[in-house]
Design a protein around this motif. Structure first.
Motif, PDB file in Angstrom:
ATOM      1  N   THR A  87       0.803  -1.231   0.000  1.00 26.61           N
ATOM      2  CA  THR A  87       0.000   0.000   0.000  1.00 26.61           C
ATOM      3  C   THR A  87       0.832   1.275   0.000  1.00 26.61           C
ATOM      4  OG1 THR A  87      -0.206  -0.007   2.412  1.00 26.61           O
ATOM      5  CG2 THR A  87      -1.942  -1.127   1.149  1.00 26.61           C
ATOM      6  N   ASN A  88       2.121   1.186   0.370  1.00 26.53           N
ATOM      7  CA  ASN A  88       2.947   2.384   0.446  1.00 26.53           C
ATOM      8  C   ASN A  88       4.376   2.067   0.006  1.00 26.53           C
ATOM      9  OD1 ASN A  88       3.885   4.974   0.989  1.00 26.53           O
ATOM     10  ND2 ASN A  88       4.064   4.617   3.189  1.00 26.53           N
ATOM     11  N   LEU A  89       4.524   1.462  -1.148  1.00 23.87           N
ATOM     12  CA  LEU A  89       5.840   1.035  -1.625  1.00 23.87           C
ATOM     13  C   LEU A  89       6.817   2.201  -1.681  1.00 23.87           C
ATOM     14  CD1 LEU A  89       7.714  -1.137  -2.721  1.00 23.87           C
ATOM     15  CD2 LEU A  89       6.781  -0.673  -4.998  1.00 23.87           C
ATOM     16  N   GLU A  90       6.388   3.329  -2.203  1.00 23.60           N
ATOM     17  CA  GLU A  90       7.279   4.480  -2.342  1.00 23.60           C
ATOM     18  C   GLU A  90       7.775   4.967  -0.984  1.00 23.60           C
ATOM     19  OE1 GLU A  90       9.774   6.885  -4.189  1.00 23.60           O
ATOM     20  OE2 GLU A  90       8.490   5.479  -5.237  1.00 23.60           O
ATOM     21  N   GLY A  91       6.881   5.041  -0.003  1.00 21.03           N
ATOM     22  CA  GLY A  91       7.278   5.464   1.350  1.00 21.03           C
ATOM     23  C   GLY A  91       8.228   4.471   1.998  1.00 21.03           C
ATOM     24  N   VAL A  92       7.932   3.190   1.851  1.00 23.08           N
ATOM     25  CA  VAL A  92       8.801   2.142   2.401  1.00 23.08           C
ATOM     26  C   VAL A  92      10.174   2.228   1.749  1.00 23.08           C
ATOM     27  CG1 VAL A  92       9.167  -0.366   2.486  1.00 23.08           C
ATOM     28  CG2 VAL A  92       6.938   0.585   3.094  1.00 23.08           C
ATOM     29  N   LEU A  93      10.205   2.367   0.443  1.00 24.09           N
ATOM     30  CA  LEU A  93      11.479   2.455  -0.280  1.00 24.09           C
ATOM     31  C   LEU A  93      12.286   3.664   0.185  1.00 24.09           C
ATOM     32  CD1 LEU A  93      13.386   1.410  -2.489  1.00 24.09           C
ATOM     33  CD2 LEU A  93      12.135   2.886  -4.088  1.00 24.09           C
ATOM     34  N   ARG A  94      11.641   4.835   0.282  1.00 24.66           N
ATOM     35  CA  ARG A  94      12.351   6.040   0.739  1.00 24.66           C
ATOM     36  C   ARG A  94      12.963   5.822   2.114  1.00 24.66           C
ATOM     37  NH1 ARG A  94       8.113   8.999  -1.458  1.00 24.66           N
ATOM     38  NH2 ARG A  94       7.171   9.211   0.598  1.00 24.66           N
ATOM     39  N   GLN A  95      12.197   5.201   3.009  1.00 27.90           N
ATOM     40  CA  GLN A  95      12.696   4.969   4.366  1.00 27.90           C
ATOM     41  C   GLN A  95      13.875   3.984   4.355  1.00 27.90           C
ATOM     42  OE1 GLN A  95      10.056   3.110   7.269  1.00 27.90           O
ATOM     43  NE2 GLN A  95      10.733   4.631   8.758  1.00 27.90           N
ATOM     44  N   ILE A  96      13.769   2.914   3.598  1.00 28.22           N
ATOM     45  CA  ILE A  96      14.859   1.934   3.518  1.00 28.22           C
ATOM     46  C   ILE A  96      16.126   2.589   2.983  1.00 28.22           C
ATOM     47  CG2 ILE A  96      15.688  -0.135   2.307  1.00 28.22           C
ATOM     48  CD1 ILE A  96      12.752  -1.165   2.439  1.00 28.22           C
ATOM     49  N   ILE A  97      15.993   3.375   1.928  1.00 26.29           N
ATOM     50  CA  ILE A  97      17.167   4.019   1.329  1.00 26.29           C
ATOM     51  C   ILE A  97      17.797   4.992   2.320  1.00 26.29           C
ATOM     52  CG2 ILE A  97      17.991   5.522  -0.542  1.00 26.29           C
ATOM     53  CD1 ILE A  97      17.226   2.551  -1.309  1.00 26.29           C
ATOM     54  N   ALA A  98      16.980   5.780   3.018  1.00 30.17           N
ATOM     55  CA  ALA A  98      17.513   6.729   3.999  1.00 30.17           C
ATOM     56  C   ALA A  98      18.254   5.995   5.122  1.00 30.17           C
ATOM     57  CB  ALA A  98      16.388   7.584   4.577  1.00 30.17           C
ATOM     58  N   ILE A  99      17.667   4.931   5.632  1.00 34.03           N
ATOM     59  CA  ILE A  99      18.306   4.147   6.703  1.00 34.03           C
ATOM     60  C   ILE A  99      19.603   3.531   6.197  1.00 34.03           C
ATOM     61  CG2 ILE A  99      18.081   2.055   8.111  1.00 34.03           C
ATOM     62  CD1 ILE A  99      15.022   2.727   8.260  1.00 34.03           C
ATOM     63  N   THR A 100      19.576   3.000   4.991  1.00 36.93           N
ATOM     64  CA  THR A 100      20.758   2.323   4.435  1.00 36.93           C
ATOM     65  C   THR A 100      21.893   3.310   4.207  1.00 36.93           C
ATOM     66  OG1 THR A 100      19.277   0.751   3.348  1.00 36.93           O
ATOM     67  CG2 THR A 100      21.560   0.778   2.609  1.00 36.93           C
ATOM     68  N   VAL A 101      21.588   4.458   3.629  1.00 33.19           N
ATOM     69  CA  VAL A 101      22.620   5.465   3.369  1.00 33.19           C
ATOM     70  C   VAL A 101      23.248   5.920   4.685  1.00 33.19           C
ATOM     71  CG1 VAL A 101      22.979   7.851   2.593  1.00 33.19           C
ATOM     72  CG2 VAL A 101      21.720   6.232   1.149  1.00 33.19           C
ATOM     73  N   GLU A 102      22.428   6.205   5.678  1.00 33.41           N
ATOM     74  CA  GLU A 102      22.947   6.665   6.974  1.00 33.41           C
ATOM     75  C   GLU A 102      23.773   5.579   7.653  1.00 33.41           C
ATOM     76  OE1 GLU A 102      24.138   8.836  10.047  1.00 33.41           O
ATOM     77  OE2 GLU A 102      23.158   9.601   8.242  1.00 33.41           O
ATOM     78  N   ARG A 103      23.283   4.352   7.619  1.00 29.73           N
ATOM     79  CA  ARG A 103      24.010   3.253   8.267  1.00 29.73           C
ATOM     80  C   ARG A 103      25.351   2.993   7.560  1.00 29.73           C
ATOM     81  NH1 ARG A 103      24.163  -0.501  12.008  1.00 29.73           N
ATOM     82  NH2 ARG A 103      24.688  -2.634  11.417  1.00 29.73           N
ATOM     83  N   ARG A 104      25.353   3.031   6.243  1.00 28.58           N
ATOM     84  CA  ARG A 104      26.606   2.835   5.502  1.00 28.58           C
ATOM     85  C   ARG A 104      27.597   3.949   5.836  1.00 28.58           C
ATOM     86  NH1 ARG A 104      26.663   3.013  -0.920  1.00 28.58           N
ATOM     87  NH2 ARG A 104      26.210   5.155  -0.383  1.00 28.58           N
ATOM     88  N   ARG A 105      27.108   5.182   5.899  1.00 30.68           N
ATOM     89  CA  ARG A 105      27.972   6.320   6.220  1.00 30.68           C
ATOM     90  C   ARG A 105      28.577   6.150   7.623  1.00 30.68           C
ATOM     91  NH1 ARG A 105      24.427  10.692   5.792  1.00 30.68           N
ATOM     92  NH2 ARG A 105      24.713  10.530   3.558  1.00 30.68           N
ATOM     93  N   THR A 106      27.753   5.736   8.567  1.00 31.38           N
ATOM     94  CA  THR A 106      28.230   5.535   9.942  1.00 31.38           C
ATOM     95  C   THR A 106      29.274   4.431  10.002  1.00 31.38           C
ATOM     96  OG1 THR A 106      26.113   6.292  10.833  1.00 31.38           O
ATOM     97  CG2 THR A 106      27.487   4.957  12.287  1.00 31.38           C
ATOM     98  N   LEU A 107      29.011   3.317   9.343  1.00 30.28           N
ATOM     99  CA  LEU A 107      29.962   2.202   9.356  1.00 30.28           C
ATOM    100  C   LEU A 107      31.273   2.589   8.677  1.00 30.28           C
ATOM    101  CD1 LEU A 107      27.598  -0.809   8.592  1.00 30.28           C
ATOM    102  CD2 LEU A 107      28.710  -0.269  10.764  1.00 30.28           C
ATOM    103  N   GLU A 108      31.194   3.316   7.576  1.00 29.63           N
ATOM    104  CA  GLU A 108      32.408   3.734   6.883  1.00 29.63           C
ATOM    105  C   GLU A 108      33.222   4.696   7.738  1.00 29.63           C
ATOM    106  OE1 GLU A 108      31.057   5.210   3.111  1.00 29.63           O
ATOM    107  OE2 GLU A 108      30.854   3.191   2.277  1.00 29.63           O
TER     108      GLU A 108
END
Length: 143
Positions: free
Chosen positions: A102-123
């Motif tokens: 029902t909210n693929l675009e919202g879910v995708l935006r949230q996943i991408i934001a979390i992933t980018v931030e987590r990758r940045r933190t780990l790096e």
């Protein structure tokens, strides 16, 4: 540290890739062509488990839970699985199948934001600290 699957989870992952659910298909298609260029794997074997989606550089698992995850011993099994993944340095985000549909675009935006931030933190934690400035010369004294 690379997350590896057991022979059993590798077999299960291969089988699950052939029987992916409609919400997982929708999310997979969206993740594959994300604007951030992040690489996700589907049905990724990890220990004795199979992750719906996994981004290795961010050490992030994305799970799409159908109604079965709310019944019987599944909540306890999911909690044990999540605890094991966290002990391996993997973060987990969960979405219901209904949310994905029902909210693929919202879910995708949230996943991408979390992933980018987590990758940045780990790096940032992997980077060696900047070199220390040179020590000041010893006080002059001479004779």
């Amino acid at each position: 540290m690379r997350l590896q699957g057991s022979p059993n989870s590798q077999r299960n992952a291969k089988r699950l890739r052939r029987t992916i659910t409609p919400p997982e298909i929708a999310l997979w298609l969206a993740l594959r062509s994300n604007e951030a260029g992040l690489r996700f794997r589907k049905q990724y074997p990890a220990g004795e488990y199979v992750l719906d989606f996994y981004c290795a550089p961010a050490r992030l698992a994305v799970e799409v839970d159908g109604e079965a995850h709310e019944r019987g011993d599944r909540p306890a099994r999911d909690a044990n699985r999540d605890a094991w993944l966290r002990s391996q340095g993997v973060s987990i985000v969960r979405y219901s199948a209904k949310q994905v549909l029902t909210n693929l675009e919202g879910v995708l935006r949230q996943i991408i934001a979390i992933t980018v931030e987590r990758r940045r933190t780990l790096e940032a934690h992997r980077q060696p600290p900047p070199p220390s400035p040179p020590a000041p010369p010893p006080p002059g004294g001479g004779g």
